[in-house]
Enzyme design. Structure first.
Site, PDB file in Angstrom:
ATOM      1  N   GLY A   1       0.671  -1.125  -0.070  1.00 11.94           N
ATOM      2  CA  GLY A   1       0.176   0.088  -0.095  1.00 11.94           C
ATOM      3  C   GLY A   1       0.816   1.299   0.077  1.00 11.94           C
ATOM      4  O   GLY A   1       0.247   2.193  -0.678  1.00 11.94           O
TER       5      GLY A   1
ATOM      6  N   ASP B   1       0.838   3.481   4.422  1.00 13.20           N
ATOM      7  CA  ASP B   1      -0.238   4.395   3.513  1.00 13.20           C
ATOM      8  C   ASP B   1      -1.275   4.724   4.703  1.00 13.20           C
ATOM      9  O   ASP B   1      -1.669   5.821   4.661  1.00 13.20           O
ATOM     10  CB  ASP B   1      -0.736   3.428   2.415  1.00 13.20           C
ATOM     11  CG  ASP B   1      -1.276   1.883   3.186  1.00 13.20           C
ATOM     12  OD1 ASP B   1      -1.085   1.826   4.232  1.00 13.20           O
ATOM     13  OD2 ASP B   1      -2.096   1.415   2.214  1.00 13.20           O
TER      14      ASP B   1
ATOM     15  N   LYS C   1      -6.985   6.965  10.204  1.00 14.44           N
ATOM     16  CA  LYS C   1      -8.449   7.231  10.561  1.00 14.44           C
ATOM     17  C   LYS C   1      -8.574   6.766  12.052  1.00 14.44           C
ATOM     18  O   LYS C   1      -8.698   5.569  12.689  1.00 14.44           O
ATOM     19  CB  LYS C   1      -9.095   5.729   9.809  1.00 14.44           C
ATOM     20  CG  LYS C   1      -9.547   5.748   8.482  1.00 14.44           C
ATOM     21  CD  LYS C   1     -10.495   4.866   8.076  1.00 14.44           C
ATOM     22  CE  LYS C   1     -10.018   4.140   6.569  1.00 14.44           C
ATOM     23  NZ  LYS C   1     -10.641   2.994   6.482  1.00 14.44           N
TER      24      LYS C   1
ATOM     25  N   VAL D   1     -10.972   3.876   1.385  1.00 17.45           N
ATOM     26  CA  VAL D   1     -10.363   4.643   0.325  1.00 17.45           C
ATOM     27  C   VAL D   1      -9.420   3.797  -0.392  1.00 17.45           C
ATOM     28  O   VAL D   1      -8.946   2.902  -0.064  1.00 17.45           O
ATOM     29  CB  VAL D   1      -9.415   5.853   1.030  1.00 17.45           C
ATOM     30  CG1 VAL D   1     -10.594   6.871   1.623  1.00 17.45           C
ATOM     31  CG2 VAL D   1      -8.697   5.536   2.147  1.00 17.45           C
TER      32      VAL D   1
ATOM     33  N   ASP E   1      -5.410  -0.354  -2.326  1.00 21.23           N
ATOM     34  CA  ASP E   1      -6.249  -0.849  -3.263  1.00 21.23           C
ATOM     35  C   ASP E   1      -7.744  -1.438  -2.867  1.00 21.23           C
ATOM     36  O   ASP E   1      -7.791  -1.207  -1.592  1.00 21.23           O
ATOM     37  CB  ASP E   1      -5.416  -2.115  -3.595  1.00 21.23           C
ATOM     38  CG  ASP E   1      -5.488  -2.919  -2.345  1.00 21.23           C
ATOM     39  OD1 ASP E   1      -5.269  -2.596  -1.380  1.00 21.23           O
ATOM     40  OD2 ASP E   1      -6.131  -4.191  -2.656  1.00 21.23           O
TER      41      ASP E   1
ATOM     42  N   ARG F   1      -4.931   0.868  -7.330  1.00 21.23           N
ATOM     43  CA  ARG F   1      -3.605   1.695  -6.585  1.00 21.23           C
ATOM     44  C   ARG F   1      -3.005   2.775  -7.585  1.00 21.23           C
ATOM     45  O   ARG F   1      -2.409   3.509  -7.211  1.00 21.23           O
ATOM     46  CB  ARG F   1      -2.454   0.460  -6.276  1.00 21.23           C
ATOM     47  CG  ARG F   1      -2.734  -0.563  -5.541  1.00 21.23           C
ATOM     48  CD  ARG F   1      -1.412  -1.530  -5.174  1.00 21.23           C
ATOM     49  NE  ARG F   1      -1.648  -2.776  -4.660  1.00 21.23           N
ATOM     50  CZ  ARG F   1      -1.967  -2.934  -3.387  1.00 21.23           C
ATOM     51  NH1 ARG F   1      -2.021  -1.898  -2.554  1.00 21.23           N
ATOM     52  NH2 ARG F   1      -2.228  -4.087  -2.788  1.00 21.23           N
TER      53      ARG F   1
HETATM   54  P1  5GP Z   1      -4.963  -1.375  10.511  1.00 19.23           P
HETATM   55  O1  5GP Z   1      -4.133  -2.764  10.667  1.00 19.23           O
HETATM   56  O2  5GP Z   1      -4.603  -0.157  10.873  1.00 19.23           O
HETATM   57  O3  5GP Z   1      -6.426  -1.913  10.614  1.00 19.23           O
HETATM   58  O4  5GP Z   1      -4.972  -1.548   8.902  1.00 19.23           O
HETATM   59  C1  5GP Z   1      -3.742  -1.060   8.292  1.00 19.23           C
HETATM   60  C2  5GP Z   1      -3.707  -1.646   6.715  1.00 19.23           C
HETATM   61  O5  5GP Z   1      -5.075  -1.887   6.162  1.00 19.23           O
HETATM   62  C3  5GP Z   1      -3.318  -0.749   5.803  1.00 19.23           C
HETATM   63  O6  5GP Z   1      -2.007  -0.706   5.587  1.00 19.23           O
HETATM   64  C4  5GP Z   1      -3.955  -1.054   4.451  1.00 19.23           C
HETATM   65  O7  5GP Z   1      -3.258  -1.916   3.819  1.00 19.23           O
HETATM   66  C5  5GP Z   1      -5.244  -1.444   5.045  1.00 19.23           C
HETATM   67  N1  5GP Z   1      -6.347  -0.366   5.072  1.00 19.23           N
HETATM   68  C6  5GP Z   1      -7.097   0.163   6.072  1.00 19.23           C
HETATM   69  N2  5GP Z   1      -7.806   0.893   5.928  1.00 19.23           N
HETATM   70  C7  5GP Z   1      -7.893   0.986   4.428  1.00 19.23           C
HETATM   71  C8  5GP Z   1      -8.877   1.711   3.300  1.00 19.23           C
HETATM   72  O8  5GP Z   1      -9.547   2.490   3.836  1.00 19.23           O
HETATM   73  N3  5GP Z   1      -8.545   1.523   1.999  1.00 19.23           N
HETATM   74  C9  5GP Z   1      -7.630   0.503   1.778  1.00 19.23           C
HETATM   75  N4  5GP Z   1      -7.380   0.339   0.447  1.00 19.23           N
HETATM   76  N5  5GP Z   1      -6.941  -0.258   2.818  1.00 19.23           N
HETATM   77  C10 5GP Z   1      -6.930   0.195   4.037  1.00 19.23           C
END
Ligand code: 5GP
Length: 181
Positions: free
Chosen positions: A46, A101, A132, A154, A160, A166
């Site tokens: 990402g 990302d 977020k 997003v 993606d 991407r």
């Molecule tokens: P976390 O472990 O903080 O929940 O998620 C991190 C990973 O989830 C990010 O590196 C990303 O790959 C994916 N991710 C989280 N939110 C989004 C989003 O809104 N869109 C996309 N495309 N990937 C997300």
């Protein structure tokens, strides 16, 4: 109907807004890390677009490394983090900057920070393009944040949906899950 060829995506952050913020982050990092042995770590896949732009906005000597993790399936976090590729170089005694990302639940970043801290870097900090905060399930300290965004899925600028989108030059909200068929 939303499809891969014509998805329903609304622009959240324009390419120009992202470029301006990335330039500012690069300038800030260059100032903060001047004279230090910094390794920028790209968290694949990402952050690859953000990483490439941020790297070129950094004006101090820097090394790069890469790792890959997986935690998402479709549009929701599986809650389980998997290391799918590790760093090539040692980070002991170095200043590590993880380039991400997006931080959503925080589970991926908390896992990475714990796993990499065990390798005794001099310091380890995070720069994330997107944050977020409303979705956080575990606290993580984010030293540099590009943009705080609301709770929406997003895509674009490296992010993606099922490996698509991407290549979009902006960050957009996927308004409707596109049919893959
Ligand atoms: P976390 O472990 O903080 O929940 O998620 C991190 C990973 O989830 C990010 O590196 C990303 O790959 C994916 N991710 C989280 N939110 C989004 C989003 O809104 N869109 C996309 N495309 N990937 C997300």
């Amino acid at each position: 109907m939303s499809t891969i060829e014509s998805p329903r995506v609304s622009v959240l952050l324009s390419a120009d807004a992202i470029a301006a913020r990335v330039a500012a982050l690069g300038a800030q990092l260059s100032e903060d890390y001047r004279g230090r042995d910094v390794v920028l770590v790209c968290i694949l896949k990402g952050s690859l677009v953000f990483f490439a732009d941020l790297l070129r906005a950094v004006t101090i000597p820097t090394r790069c490394d890469y790792l890959a993790v997986e935690s998402y399936e479709g549009t929701s976090s599986s809650g389980e983090v998997r290391f799918t590729a590790d760093l090539r170089g040692a980070i002991e005694g170095r200043d590590v900057l993880l380039v991400e990302d997006i931080v959503d639940t925080g589970l991926t970043m908390a896992y990475l920070l714990e796993a990499l801290s065990a390798r005794k870097p001099s310091s380890i900090e995070v720069v994330t393009l997107l944050d977020k905060p409303s979705r956080r399930r575990t606290p993580v300290s984010l030293r540099y944040v590009g943009f705080e965004i609301p709770d929406a899925f997003v895509v674009g600028y490296g992010l993606d949906y099922e490996q698509y989108f991407r290549n979009l030059p902006f960050v957009g909200v996927l308004e409707e899950v596109p049919s893959l068929g």
